[in-house]
Design a protein around this motif. Structure first.
Motif: not given
Length: 178
Positions: A25-52
Motif C-alpha cells: 500500500x502507498x499514497x503513490x502509484x505509477x505506470x510507465x511505458x513508451x506510450x503512457x505514463x500514469x501516476x496517482x498521488x493521494x494529496x490529502x486523505x480521500x483525495x487522489x490526483x491522477x496525472x498522465x
C-alpha cells in the motif's frame, strides 16, 4: 573484513526501490511505458490526483468508471474526473475525457475513498487494455515526477528522452479479460 564489506554494501543499497518487496500500500502509484505514463498521488486523505502523459499516436477515451482503486478489503470505482478551472470555486467534473497524443494533464478523481491516506492498488482500463499501477515509495515517486517533467512532448523520438532521463518501465499492461 567481510563484515565491513557487507556493511558498505548494505549502506549503498537503496532503502526502497520502485519494486521494493513488501510495498503493498502507498499514497503513490505509477505506470510507465513508451506510450503512457500514469501516476496517482493521494494529496490529502480521500483525495487522489491522477496525472498522465500520452506519448501515443492516437486519441484514447478515459472513462472515470474504468479507474479502480483498491482500498484494502474493497475496490472503489471512480465516479468523476474533476478538472480545476481558472475559478477555484467552480471546478468542472466529467465522466470521461479524451487523452490526446503527445499530451499531459492532471486531475482529481472522485469516488468513495473514505479518508484513505494510502491505496492498495490502482487499475486503469483504456480501450481494450488494463494498466496496473505499481506502488512507490515517496522518494521513488518524487524521482519519477522529476524525470517525467523533463520529457519533451514535441520530440520526434521519445527513445532519446527515455535514454537521457533513464526512465524505467513500471507497472503492468495487459489485455482486458473478457
Amino acid at each position: 573484513m567481510f563484515l565491513i564489506t557487507a556493511l558498505l554494501l548494505l549502506l549503498q543499497a537503496p532503502v526502497s526501490g520502485p519494486s521494493a518487496p513488501g510495498l503493498q500500500k502507498s499514497p503513490y502509484f505509477a505506470f510507465v511505458d513508451r506510450e503512457y505514463i500514469f501516476t496517482i498521488e493521494v494529496v490529502k486523505p480521500g483525495v487522489p490526483i491522477l496525472n498522465f502523459v500520452s506519448m501515443a499516436q492516437e486519441d484514447a477515451k478515459l472513462l472515470a468508471r474504468n479507474i479502480r482503486i483498491g482500498l484494502g478489503n474493497r475496490k472503489s470505482t471512480v465516479r468523476l474526473l474533476t478538472v480545476e478551472t481558472g475559478d477555484l470555486k467552480h471546478p468542472m467534473s466529467v465522466a470521461s475525457l479524451t487523452i490526446r497524443p503527445r499530451s499531459s494533464f492532471g486531475l482529481r478523481i472522485e469516488g468513495e475513498f473514505d479518508n484513505a491516506k494510502e491505496l492498495y492498488g490502482v487499475v486503469i482500463r483504456l480501450k481494450d487494455e488494463e494498466f496496473t499501477l505499481q506502488p512507490l515509495s515517496s522518494f521513488d515517486f518524487e524521482n519519477l515526477v522529476l524525470k517525467v517533467n523533463r520529457l519533451n512532448l514535441g520530440s520526434p523520438d521519445f527513445r532519446e528522452d527515455w535514454r537521457v532521463l533513464k526512465l524505467d518501465f513500471m507497472g503492468k499492461r495487459s489485455p482486458v479479460r473478457r
